[in-house]
Structures are given as structure tokens and as C-alpha cells.
Write an enzyme that holds these catalytic residues in place. Structure first.
Site, short mmCIF file in Angstrom:
data_model
loop_
_atom_site.label_atom_id
_atom_site.label_comp_id
_atom_site.label_asym_id
_atom_site.label_seq_id
_atom_site.Cartn_x
_atom_site.Cartn_y
_atom_site.Cartn_z
N HIS A 15 0.83 -1.20 0.00
CA HIS A 15 0.00 0.00 0.00
C HIS A 15 0.86 1.25 0.00
O HIS A 15 1.82 1.38 0.76
CB HIS A 15 -1.02 -0.01 1.15
CG HIS A 15 -0.46 0.04 2.53
ND1 HIS A 15 -0.13 1.22 3.16
CD2 HIS A 15 -0.21 -0.95 3.43
CE1 HIS A 15 0.30 0.96 4.39
NE2 HIS A 15 0.27 -0.34 4.58
N ASP A 45 6.19 0.85 6.69
CA ASP A 45 4.75 0.59 6.51
C ASP A 45 4.14 1.65 5.60
O ASP A 45 3.63 2.65 6.08
CB ASP A 45 4.07 0.60 7.88
CG ASP A 45 2.61 0.21 7.82
OD1 ASP A 45 2.18 -0.41 6.83
OD2 ASP A 45 1.88 0.52 8.78
N GLU A 96 -4.90 1.93 2.45
CA GLU A 96 -5.00 0.77 3.34
C GLU A 96 -5.15 1.20 4.79
O GLU A 96 -5.86 0.57 5.57
CB GLU A 96 -3.77 -0.12 3.17
CG GLU A 96 -3.85 -1.45 3.91
CD GLU A 96 -3.32 -1.41 5.34
OE1 GLU A 96 -3.52 -2.39 6.08
OE2 GLU A 96 -2.69 -0.39 5.73
N GLU A 97 -4.48 2.29 5.18
CA GLU A 97 -4.39 2.65 6.58
C GLU A 97 -5.71 3.12 7.18
O GLU A 97 -5.98 2.86 8.35
CB GLU A 97 -3.33 3.73 6.79
CG GLU A 97 -1.90 3.28 6.50
CD GLU A 97 -1.39 2.23 7.46
OE1 GLU A 97 -2.16 1.75 8.31
OE2 GLU A 97 -0.21 1.88 7.36
N ASP A 103 3.46 -6.35 3.38
CA ASP A 103 3.01 -5.28 4.28
C ASP A 103 3.35 -5.61 5.73
O ASP A 103 2.54 -5.42 6.63
CB ASP A 103 1.50 -5.05 4.12
CG ASP A 103 1.01 -3.84 4.91
OD1 ASP A 103 1.85 -3.00 5.28
OD2 ASP A 103 -0.20 -3.74 5.18
N HIS A 122 3.28 2.68 12.63
CA HIS A 122 2.39 3.83 12.84
C HIS A 122 2.98 4.90 13.75
O HIS A 122 2.24 5.68 14.36
CB HIS A 122 1.04 3.37 13.41
CG HIS A 122 0.27 2.46 12.52
ND1 HIS A 122 -0.96 1.94 12.88
CD2 HIS A 122 0.52 1.98 11.28
CE1 HIS A 122 -1.42 1.17 11.90
NE2 HIS A 122 -0.52 1.19 10.91
#
Length: 455
Positions: free
Chosen positions: A277, A289, A323-324, A351, A421
């Protein structure tokens, strides 16, 4: 005697085939470690573009950049697929503190993705600690007018860190919704992280369809901050807590999945997808990520072209948007594939960070799974040994074909949630060699899958 000769001939053919495959894998790994551009692509994606939250300027720049780089590879086709995505803006840096008498004890927090903001002046209320949503619900009316502090850590007993993550992520994804229904004023959630540090880790919270009046602000607190806050709550009855976040949702905006492909030479109607992503959270630059997964996926096509391997089936890289905080890109791709009646035979996702590859997580029939496990010995010289059934990836889930095999690249995950994140998810956290080994491992499986028809 004839039967024996025939059997020996078959064995000889099989050994010759294995030797050819072994040599091809050696070429793939050598090329990845000496010629691939994936680390350079990640450098540009991370350091020149940076954070790529869906709907942001960074996301738009990333679309243009990856489209340009794929065109430069000379693929048969590179194109954009339109998709509407949410635009959520964090706003000024969040602040938080506990009031102990006249003393303000500050804490590092960050708003959870898609959270509503506080009022302009912030929110002050008594704070109550719970370990789970169930414990919070059991408190009933005691939740009204309070800030709920979810403080359930990732379980360190799980060797598989994604299992530890899955065991507690519900408090981040659903905690604000459930607390808002009971009349809470706000939510503070312990970061999903196995180590103690001062970095809050964001991630999406989901209000689903509850009324706007019940949508309360939600923020993550660092793990060390969570430990300190828990100790203060125990020491001071009716402790008051303040936090301020000015995040806002600005509606849906146009964005794109970025797609490139090499047309199959024998079965162009059969599609093999590799992807990651393109969007990221906004605290770091999204190198782990999922910048790593994106550049590894592009590298699969790059490496096969460098080795002059022409796939029998169509090979397609898809860089999914959003995606997030919504998986709108994946849903759009799956929807379009269904409308076009495309036949996907493989969908592989990266991912889980750019760490050393260990193997694959495979979602397939028993016969398909056995076929892939049969290639395990070819990967062992590269320390790839995990061939397990399991989840393949969020973005490939919506792809539906009758006999599709779905695969997730499985890297060493012990350090992944240190960065996941958070503000330290940056380019310098990615090791060049580990990233390239992951790209080679994905390429090797695509090569074998393309060469041998699945049952």
C-alpha cells in the site's frame, strides 16, 4: 527393465529441473543484492516525498513518482485506477497532561486516525483506566462524563508479534465507539508497541454508524506514558486529564491505485498480482509501513526483466491507496476485477516491514499449499524456511477468483511494532540488504508459480 529405465529418466528430468530452478533463484538473489533499485526508490519515497496519508499532497506525489519509475522500467502497461479516499488532517501537534494538584504532568499523545477533534480549548475530565472494552462496558454509568484509558499491552508471551497485536488492537479500533455509546467524553489508548518508549503510535479508530453526538475524540499514548499514567491513576483518586487535538475529516477526495504490468506470453488472461500500500500514516515517512512493500513489489518486475525472464502469465504490480484508514483502494481494485471478470491466479502482498524475509503466509487449497511447500528446499539456502497457512494481507483480501492463491511475505517481525504507525517509521530504520532479500524472495516465488501450473 524398461520400467526401471523410464523411472530413472523421470528422476533425471526432475533433478535437472530442480537444478535449473536453483540456478534461477541464485540469479534472482544475486541480481537483487547487486542491481535492484528498490532501496533508491524507497529513499526517494521516504526522504523526498515523506508521509503519504490518503488524500494528502504526499500521497499525490507518491502516485506520480511510482508511476514515473514504473514507466522507466519499460513495462507493457502502466496506468492509474481512480478511487475516492478519505481526507483526514491531523492539524497542530496534540498536547496532553494530567493534573496533580497544581502540577501539570505532560504525556506524549497523537490522535487516532479518523478521530474527531476536541473543542478548540481541549477536553478536561476525570480519567478511568480499564484493560478491555468488556471491562469498560461492565462499568456502565460510571463511564459517563469520563475519559476512558484503555491500557492493555501487547502480550509479550506471543512469539508471533502479529498475534500479540491482534490480541489488543480492538481497543484502538473500537474503543472510542463503544465508550462514546456509554457517554464517555474521550478515549486514550495505549500504543500498540512491545517496547517501552516515548513514541505514540497512531492507527485508525472506527465509529461505524454511531451518531455524530456519540463520536468522541480518541488519542494514543506512548507505552512509557501509559505506564506513568496508570501509576498516577492508582495514586490519585479522581485524577483529571486534559488533551487537545484539532484533527478534522474533510470528506472524500480523488486518488489512485498505481498499476504496472508485464503481459503474459502464453496465458495473458491469468493474472499474478504483487503489491503493497502506497499510503502511510503521517507521523513518520512510512518507510517500513509500507514503502518497503511497494518498492519490493516493483522490484519483482524489475528483476525478472533484468534476467530476461518473460512470464507465461500476466504479472501485475498494484500499489494500493488508503489501506491505513479505509482500504478503499483494495476494495476498488477487487470491484473492478470482478466487473472485468479477470482471472487472478496469485495475489502476493508485502506489508509487514522491510526486515529479513523468513518465508510466506499462504492462503490456498490443500493441493495448492502442498505444491508451494514442495519448493521449500529451493529457498533454504537463503534462510527462507517458513511456509505456513495464514493471512495473506489486507489489500489482497478483496481479490476474488475461483482458484486464486494468496500469499503474504513473512519477514522477521520482532522489531516491526517498534516502528509501526509511529514517528520513527523512517528510511533510516530500513536495512538495504534486508529490503533486497525480501524483494528477491517475492520474485523467486513468482517465478516458480509462473513456471509451474497450480493444481
Amino acid at each position: 527393465m524398461k520400467k526401471l529405465l523410464f523411472l530413472l529418466m523421470l528422476i533425471g528430468i526432475s533433478l535437472y529441473g530442480q537444478e535449473k530452478d536453483s540456478l534461477m533463484l541464485q540469479k534472482i538473489y544475486t541480481s537483487a543484492l547487486t542491481q535492484s533499485q528498490c532501496y533508491t526508490w524507497l529513499d526517494s519515497l521516504s526522504n523526498k516525498i515523506g508521509a503519504r496519508l490518503s488524500g494528502s499532497k504526499g500521497a499525490a506525489l507518491a502516485v506520480a513518482y511510482t508511476q514515473k519509475e514504473m514507466k522507466a522500467l519499460g513495462l507493457d502497461r502502466v496506468y492509474l485506477q481512480e478511487v475516492m479516499v478519505p481526507k483526514w488532517v491531523r492539524g497542530p501537534k496534540e498536547t496532553a497532561y494530567a493534573l496533580v494538584g497544581q502540577q501539570k504532568i505532560e504525556f506524549p499523545i497523537c490522535a487516532l486516525g479518523l478521530s474527531v477533534g476536541t473543542s478548540k480549548n481541549g477536553l478536561t475530565a476525570p480519567i478511568i483506566e480499564v484493560k478491555s472494552i468488556e471491562e469498560m462496558i461492565a462499568l456502565g454509568d460510571r463511564i459517563k462524563g469520563k475519559i476512558v484509558f484503555y491500557n492493555r499491552p501487547m502480550n509479550p508471551e506471543f512469539i508471533e508479534t502479529f498475534q500479540a497485536y491482534g490480541s489488543c488492537v480492538d481497543q484502538r479500533s473500537s474503543g472510542a465507539r463503544e465508550a462514546g455509546i456509554l457517554g464517555a467524553l474521550g478515549v486514550i489508548v495505549r500504543s500498540m508497541n512491545l517496547r517501552l518508549d516515548d513514541l505514540p503510535h497512531t492507527g485508525m479508530t472506527n465509529y461505524k454508524d454511531i451518531p455524530a453526538a456519540q463520536r468522541i475524540p480518541a488519542a494514543a499514548i506512548s507505552t512509557r506514558g501509559a505506564e506513568q499514567l496508570s501509576a498516577l491513576i492508582k495514586a490519585h483518586q479522581n485524577l483529571s486529564f486534559y488533551f487537545n487535538q484539532q484533527c478534522v475529516y474533510e470528506g472524500d477526495v480523488l486518488s489512485y491505485n498505481v498499476i504496472g504490468e508485464i503481459k503474459g506470453s502464453e496465458h495473458p488472461e491469468n493474472i499474478m498480482v504483487v503489491g503493497g500500500h502506497l499510503d502511510s500514516w503521517d507521523l513518520g515517512d512510512g518507510a517500513q509501513d509500507d514503502g518497503a512493500g511497494c518498492v519490493q513489489s516493483i522490484a519483482v518486475l524489475e528483476l525478472l526483466k533484468k534476467l530476461h525472464y518473460t512470464p507465461k502469465n500476466t504479472l501485475r504490480v498494484v500499489l494500493f491507496m488508503n489501506e491505513e484508514n479505509g482500504i478503499k483502494g483494495a476494495l476498488k481494485y477487487g470491484e473492478e476485477a470482478q466487473l472485468k471478470k479477470e482471472n487472478h491466479i496469485l495475489a502476493m502482498e508485502s506489508d509487514s516491514g522491510g526486515f529479513s524475509p523468513r518465508g510466506f503466509s499462504i492462503d490456498a487449497s490443500e493441493a495448492q499449499y502442498a505444491k508451494i511447500v514442495g519448493w521449500k528446499s529451493l529457498f533454504e539456502p537463503y534462510l527462507i524456511h517458513v511456509f505456513q497457512k495464514g493471512h495473506s494481507g489486507t489489500d489482497v483480501e478483496p481479490i476474488a477468483s475461483e482458484n486464486i492463491v494468496k500469499v503474504g511475505l513473512y519477514p522477521d517481525s520482532q522489531r516491526y511494532f517498534d516502528y509501526h504507525h509511529a514517528g520513527n517509521d523512517r528510511f533510516d530504520a530500513v536495512n538495504k540488504r534486508e529490503l533486497e532479500l525480501g524483494a528477491a524472495t517475492m520474485t523467486a516465488l513468482v517465478y516458480l508459480f509462473d513456471k509451474y501450473s497450480m493444481p
